[in-house]
Design a protein around this motif. Structure first.
Motif, PDB file in Angstrom:
ATOM      1  N   THR A  63      -1.452  -1.242  -0.690  1.00 36.18           N
ATOM      2  CA  THR A  63      -1.198  -1.746   0.718  1.00 36.18           C
ATOM      3  C   THR A  63      -2.305  -2.137   1.395  1.00 36.18           C
ATOM      4  O   THR A  63      -3.656  -1.833   0.601  1.00 36.18           O
ATOM      5  CB  THR A  63      -0.679  -0.486   1.584  1.00 36.18           C
ATOM      6  OG1 THR A  63      -1.822   0.532   1.586  1.00 36.18           O
ATOM      7  CG2 THR A  63       0.533   0.122   1.067  1.00 36.18           C
ATOM      8  N   ARG A  64      -2.470  -2.755   2.441  1.00 34.21           N
ATOM      9  CA  ARG A  64      -3.503  -3.091   3.138  1.00 34.21           C
ATOM     10  C   ARG A  64      -3.652  -2.852   4.549  1.00 34.21           C
ATOM     11  O   ARG A  64      -2.420  -3.458   5.172  1.00 34.21           O
ATOM     12  CB  ARG A  64      -3.881  -4.746   3.050  1.00 34.21           C
ATOM     13  CG  ARG A  64      -5.265  -5.234   3.699  1.00 34.21           C
ATOM     14  CD  ARG A  64      -5.231  -6.753   3.552  1.00 34.21           C
ATOM     15  NE  ARG A  64      -4.596  -7.535   2.816  1.00 34.21           N
ATOM     16  CZ  ARG A  64      -4.708  -8.418   1.730  1.00 34.21           C
ATOM     17  NH1 ARG A  64      -6.084  -8.368   1.272  1.00 34.21           N
ATOM     18  NH2 ARG A  64      -3.764  -8.973   1.380  1.00 34.21           N
ATOM     19  N   ILE A  81      -7.742  -2.188   1.181  1.00 33.58           N
ATOM     20  CA  ILE A  81      -6.504  -2.116   0.191  1.00 33.58           C
ATOM     21  C   ILE A  81      -6.774  -0.693  -0.504  1.00 33.58           C
ATOM     22  O   ILE A  81      -7.710  -0.337  -1.109  1.00 33.58           O
ATOM     23  CB  ILE A  81      -6.862  -3.386  -0.790  1.00 33.58           C
ATOM     24  CG1 ILE A  81      -6.487  -4.762  -0.434  1.00 33.58           C
ATOM     25  CG2 ILE A  81      -5.708  -3.088  -2.058  1.00 33.58           C
ATOM     26  CD1 ILE A  81      -7.175  -5.881  -1.219  1.00 33.58           C
ATOM     27  N   GLU A  82      -5.417  -0.387  -0.382  1.00 32.81           N
ATOM     28  CA  GLU A  82      -5.371   1.129  -0.939  1.00 32.81           C
ATOM     29  C   GLU A  82      -3.786   1.359  -1.469  1.00 32.81           C
ATOM     30  O   GLU A  82      -2.944   0.468  -1.394  1.00 32.81           O
ATOM     31  CB  GLU A  82      -5.263   2.115   0.368  1.00 32.81           C
ATOM     32  CG  GLU A  82      -6.453   2.053   1.158  1.00 32.81           C
ATOM     33  CD  GLU A  82      -6.311   2.833   2.554  1.00 32.81           C
ATOM     34  OE1 GLU A  82      -6.054   4.045   2.371  1.00 32.81           O
ATOM     35  OE2 GLU A  82      -6.388   2.407   3.682  1.00 32.81           O
ATOM     36  N   ALA A  83      -3.810   2.452  -2.327  1.00 35.66           N
ATOM     37  CA  ALA A  83      -2.754   3.032  -2.952  1.00 35.66           C
ATOM     38  C   ALA A  83      -2.121   3.683  -1.500  1.00 35.66           C
ATOM     39  O   ALA A  83      -2.622   4.114  -0.660  1.00 35.66           O
ATOM     40  CB  ALA A  83      -2.986   4.100  -3.880  1.00 35.66           C
ATOM     41  N   CYS A  84      -0.753   3.538  -1.459  1.00 38.12           N
ATOM     42  CA  CYS A  84       0.006   4.445  -0.683  1.00 38.12           C
ATOM     43  C   CYS A  84      -0.390   5.918  -0.373  1.00 38.12           C
ATOM     44  O   CYS A  84      -0.549   6.528  -1.421  1.00 38.12           O
ATOM     45  CB  CYS A  84       1.599   4.166  -1.035  1.00 38.12           C
ATOM     46  SG  CYS A  84       2.741   5.161   0.142  1.00 38.12           S
ATOM     47  N   ALA A  85      -0.572   6.413   0.631  1.00 37.32           N
ATOM     48  CA  ALA A  85      -1.107   7.811   0.799  1.00 37.32           C
ATOM     49  C   ALA A  85      -0.692   8.224   2.200  1.00 37.32           C
ATOM     50  O   ALA A  85      -0.395   7.414   2.979  1.00 37.32           O
ATOM     51  CB  ALA A  85      -2.457   7.736   0.537  1.00 37.32           C
ATOM     52  N   ILE A 155       1.086  -1.820   8.178  1.00 36.73           N
ATOM     53  CA  ILE A 155       0.506  -1.949   6.791  1.00 36.73           C
ATOM     54  C   ILE A 155       1.258  -3.059   6.021  1.00 36.73           C
ATOM     55  O   ILE A 155       2.406  -3.548   6.316  1.00 36.73           O
ATOM     56  CB  ILE A 155       1.200  -0.584   6.121  1.00 36.73           C
ATOM     57  CG1 ILE A 155       0.412   0.599   6.694  1.00 36.73           C
ATOM     58  CG2 ILE A 155       0.981  -0.756   4.632  1.00 36.73           C
ATOM     59  CD1 ILE A 155       1.140   1.854   6.381  1.00 36.73           C
ATOM     60  N   GLU A 156       0.519  -3.766   5.384  1.00 40.61           N
ATOM     61  CA  GLU A 156       0.970  -4.965   4.455  1.00 40.61           C
ATOM     62  C   GLU A 156       1.164  -4.571   3.248  1.00 40.61           C
ATOM     63  O   GLU A 156       0.287  -3.769   2.739  1.00 40.61           O
ATOM     64  CB  GLU A 156      -0.042  -6.004   4.754  1.00 40.61           C
ATOM     65  CG  GLU A 156       0.228  -7.324   3.632  1.00 40.61           C
ATOM     66  CD  GLU A 156      -1.104  -8.318   3.591  1.00 40.61           C
ATOM     67  OE1 GLU A 156      -0.741  -9.089   2.908  1.00 40.61           O
ATOM     68  OE2 GLU A 156      -1.902  -8.085   4.336  1.00 40.61           O
TER      69      GLU A 156
END
Length: 192
Positions: A63-64, A81-85, A155-156
């Protein structure tokens, strides 16, 4: 070596968003010496994070979104930019990550696997994070994702080749610790 710790005093400095405490404590070291220390600790609850991966396609879902703390610390546009959390919100970690995955990415995942737990910033934040991985397929996509509108998450959802995600760590495009840890886990354990 076990240390004896006695809390002397706890003051709430802020209870606005989460809880910021100032704690005075006495700690006894391995030789029996006692010292008093004063620290601050931020309690925002515990969380869970997941890396979604598709072995057939060789892709991952990330996600971004805008993260204010990164913006005020030099991230020019504040986008991360991240993992879903998400935070557990009194839920168990597995139920939390299933809920967050659907809200943020639009995927309704079936089987999740807990891979480890970690304190992410133990010098000042109480949070422990539960790390998960799960396979996904196109058929699991039931909504667009993007987060909860009321929470203004915006969230993108990104579907990236796994090799590209690894390159993004080296290039600095991915700077989020939990995401780096999960991508490296996937590489070490050859999930893709």
């Amino acid at each position: 070596m076990q240390r004896n710790v006695e809390i002397i005093r706890t003051d709430i400095l802020s209870d606005n968003w989460y809880i910021l405490k100032r704690i005075e404590y006495e700690i006894t070291d391995g030789q029996g010496n006692k010292t008093r220390q004063l620290r601050e600790a931020y309690d925002r609850g515990n969380g869970a994070v997941i890396l979604l991966y598709n072995q057939d396609q060789g892709t991952v879902i990330l996600t971004r979104q805008f993260r204010l703390p990164t913006f005020i610390n030099g991230n020019a546009d504040g986008m991360l930019i991240e993992a879903c959390a998400g935070l557990l919100d009194k839920d168990n970690p597995e139920n939390c990550i299933r809920r967050e995955t659907e809200e943020e990415t639009g995927y309704q995942i079936k089987d999740v696997k807990k891979v480890f737990e970690a304190y992410m910033s133990p010098g000042s934040v109480t949070e422990i994070l539960y790390f998960f991985v799960a396979a996904y397929t196109k058929e699991m996509k039931i909504t667009e994702g993007g987060g909860i509108e009321a929470e203004q998450e915006n969230i993108e959802v990104l579907e990236l080749p796994f090799t590209k995600a690894l390159e993004m760590i080296e290039s600095g495009e991915i700077k989020d610790g939990k995401t780096i840890m999960l991508l490296q886990y996937a590489q070490i354990h050859r999930l893709l």
